[in-house]
Design a protein around this motif. Structure first.
Motif, mmCIF file in Angstrom:
data_model
loop_
_atom_site.group_PDB
_atom_site.id
_atom_site.type_symbol
_atom_site.label_atom_id
_atom_site.label_comp_id
_atom_site.label_asym_id
_atom_site.label_seq_id
_atom_site.Cartn_x
_atom_site.Cartn_y
_atom_site.Cartn_z
ATOM 1 N N ALA A 169 -35.279 11.907 -72.476
ATOM 2 C CA ALA A 169 -36.079 11.804 -73.700
ATOM 3 C C ALA A 169 -36.273 13.186 -74.305
ATOM 4 C CB ALA A 169 -37.440 11.173 -73.402
ATOM 5 N N TYR B 47 -36.833 9.009 -77.960
ATOM 6 C CA TYR B 47 -35.896 8.546 -76.939
ATOM 7 C C TYR B 47 -34.886 7.597 -77.564
ATOM 8 C CZ TYR B 47 -39.210 4.623 -76.869
ATOM 9 O OH TYR B 47 -40.037 3.587 -77.228
ATOM 10 N N PRO C 227 -38.047 7.623 -71.044
ATOM 11 C CA PRO C 227 -36.969 7.598 -70.055
ATOM 12 C C PRO C 227 -36.412 8.998 -69.799
ATOM 13 C CG PRO C 227 -36.162 6.885 -72.185
ATOM 14 C CD PRO C 227 -37.636 7.101 -72.340
ATOM 15 N N ALA C 228 -35.618 9.099 -68.753
ATOM 16 C CA ALA C 228 -34.926 10.365 -68.488
ATOM 17 C C ALA C 228 -34.089 10.716 -69.710
ATOM 18 C CB ALA C 228 -34.047 10.222 -67.253
ATOM 19 N N ARG D 209 -45.295 9.315 -69.115
ATOM 20 C CA ARG D 209 -44.124 9.473 -68.239
ATOM 21 C C ARG D 209 -43.417 8.141 -68.037
ATOM 22 N NH1 ARG D 209 -47.102 13.795 -64.585
ATOM 23 N NH2 ARG D 209 -46.124 15.650 -65.456
ATOM 24 N N GLU D 210 -44.184 7.070 -67.949
ATOM 25 C CA GLU D 210 -43.600 5.737 -67.762
ATOM 26 C C GLU D 210 -42.817 5.293 -68.999
ATOM 27 O OE1 GLU D 210 -45.501 1.364 -67.426
ATOM 28 O OE2 GLU D 210 -46.192 2.795 -65.910
ATOM 29 N N ARG D 211 -43.333 5.595 -70.179
ATOM 30 C CA ARG D 211 -42.698 5.160 -71.424
ATOM 31 C C ARG D 211 -41.440 5.962 -71.756
ATOM 32 N NH1 ARG D 211 -44.535 2.726 -76.622
ATOM 33 N NH2 ARG D 211 -42.623 2.698 -77.809
#
Length: 145
Positions: free
Chosen positions: A37, A55, A34-35, A30-32
């Motif tokens: 993706a 992404y 981005p919105a 989730r951290e890697r």
């Protein structure tokens, strides 16, 4: 069937792919990502059996970051269909190219990329040929050679 899915569904698939020796937590995924993706899920009998995550990269391409198909579902064309779905999504979203990295230790992935018109643009050497990282690119339009 190939469909848009969730990061959690992709994480479940990735946990069952034996070649991945670097396990990532759901929080790391989730951290890697981005919105916005791309998270594609391949299903067989209603169950997630493959995934493809990508992404927007800094160079404007769609970076195809991580993906795979469960061993029991390989050689069924799912990897090809995931790749085609990713290309269609990139085209629909205006990306000029798709970039991806792979390694010599994944020969099936290398063959898939080359067979689909991806071109090698860089090879990173680390002493062990199996660990060499190979950078590929496929520029729009997809059907150009």
């Amino acid at each position: 069937m190939i469909r848009i899915g969730s990061i959690a569904q992709a994480w479940q698939v990735l946990q069952a792919i034996p070649e991945f020796d670097q396990r990532r937590s759901l929080a790391q995924l989730r951290e890697r990502l981005p919105a916005g993706a791309l998270v594609l899920i391949a299903e067989a009998d209603g169950q997630p059996v493959g995934c493809k995550l990508g992404y927007a990269a800094a160079d404007g391409s769609l970076y195809s970051w991580l993906g795979g198909v469960l061993p029991a579902q390989r050689k069924t064309g799912l990897a090809q269909r995931l790749l085609e779905a990713q290309e269609a999504w990139a085209d629909e979203h205006g990306f000029p190219a798709i970039t991806v990295k792979s390694m010599n230790r994944y020969p099936a992935m290398l063959r898939l990329l080359i067979r689909n018109g991806y071109r090698i643009r860089l090879v990173e050497h680390f002493g062990d040929p199996a660990r060499e990282r190979i950078h590929f690119i496929k520029a729009f339009p997809w059907n150009a050679s």
